[in-house]
Motif scaffolding. Structure first.
Motif, PDB file in Angstrom:
ATOM      1  N   LEU A 236       0.718  11.368  -8.957  1.00 41.56           N
ATOM      2  CA  LEU A 236       2.045  11.354  -8.335  1.00 41.56           C
ATOM      3  C   LEU A 236       2.324  10.037  -7.621  1.00 41.56           C
ATOM      4  N   ILE A 237       1.409   9.567  -6.792  1.00 45.10           N
ATOM      5  CA  ILE A 237       1.663   8.345  -6.021  1.00 45.10           C
ATOM      6  C   ILE A 237       1.780   7.128  -6.943  1.00 45.10           C
ATOM      7  N   HIS A 238       1.017   7.095  -8.026  1.00 44.66           N
ATOM      8  CA  HIS A 238       1.164   6.001  -8.998  1.00 44.66           C
ATOM      9  C   HIS A 238       2.532   6.050  -9.680  1.00 44.66           C
TER      10      HIS A 238
ATOM     11  N   ILE B 271       0.849  -1.201   0.000  1.00 45.46           N
ATOM     12  CA  ILE B 271       0.000   0.000   0.000  1.00 45.46           C
ATOM     13  C   ILE B 271       0.876   1.238   0.000  1.00 45.46           C
ATOM     14  N   ALA B 272       0.675   2.083  -0.999  1.00 45.06           N
ATOM     15  CA  ALA B 272       1.398   3.354  -1.094  1.00 45.06           C
ATOM     16  C   ALA B 272       0.417   4.486  -0.801  1.00 45.06           C
TER      17      ALA B 272
ATOM     18  N   LYS C  45       0.370  -2.291  -4.901  1.00 52.17           N
ATOM     19  CA  LYS C  45      -0.897  -2.898  -5.318  1.00 52.17           C
ATOM     20  C   LYS C  45      -2.077  -1.966  -5.045  1.00 52.17           C
ATOM     21  N   SER C  46      -1.897  -1.075  -4.065  1.00 52.17           N
ATOM     22  CA  SER C  46      -2.984  -0.184  -3.666  1.00 52.17           C
ATOM     23  C   SER C  46      -2.420   1.219  -3.473  1.00 52.17           C
ATOM     24  N   PHE C  47      -3.206   2.235  -3.849  1.00 52.06           N
ATOM     25  CA  PHE C  47      -2.760   3.621  -3.771  1.00 52.06           C
ATOM     26  C   PHE C  47      -3.789   4.451  -3.040  1.00 52.06           C
ATOM     27  N   GLU C  48      -3.323   5.382  -2.209  1.00 49.65           N
ATOM     28  CA  GLU C  48      -4.223   6.271  -1.483  1.00 49.65           C
ATOM     29  C   GLU C  48      -3.639   7.680  -1.464  1.00 49.65           C
ATOM     30  N   VAL C  49      -4.537   8.660  -1.420  1.00 45.16           N
ATOM     31  CA  VAL C  49      -4.156  10.038  -1.155  1.00 45.16           C
ATOM     32  C   VAL C  49      -4.950  10.460   0.073  1.00 45.16           C
TER      33      VAL C  49
END
Length: 132
Positions: free
Chosen positions: A116-118, A90-91, A125-129
């Protein structure tokens, strides 16, 4: 090259140079939100940083031992800082505004933050802001 350039004066009367035939933005033109990395040249290249970052927030950006935090711009001014947290797959991009942001600005930052996070953590596997 003076004769080939267009000249302006800033608020203090300092002469500024620009390329000819380049239209200047109107005074009410807005700049889209942008994320800047740590030690970005935009923050380091100027003696007078008040044109970019309000004085009350200097200490939140320029830390001890010469560290400079990653920041984001709203309408061309530093409006907060950001950082990435990674936990396994998880990012997360943590956005820390200096002041309350409007819903439209938060929405624009969310879109830009997701890009940006991507980009930074493309193997997650998972992205959050998240807004702090």
């Amino acid at each position: 090259m003076r004769s080939e350039l267009y000249t302006y004066r800033d608020e203090q009367g300092t002469e500024l140079f620009d390329l000819p035939d380049i239209p200047l933005p109107t005074t009410n033109a807005s700049a889209p939100p942008r994320f800047l990395p740590e030690f970005d040249n935009l923050l380091l290249a100027y003696v007078n940083r008040s044109r970019i970052i309000p004085a009350p927030f200097h200490s939140s950006v320029f830390l001890t031992v010469g560290r400079v935090r990653a920041t984001f711009l709203v309408d061309g001014f530093v409006a907060g800082t950001w950082k990435v947290q990674r936990a396994k797959e998880i990012a997360k991009l943590i956005v820390e505004p200096f002041e309350l942001l409007s819903k439209s600005i938060r929405s624009e930052l969310l879109i830009e933050g997701e890009r940006l996070i991507h980009f930074l953590e493309n193997d997650a596997k998972s992205f959050e802001v998240q807004f702090a």
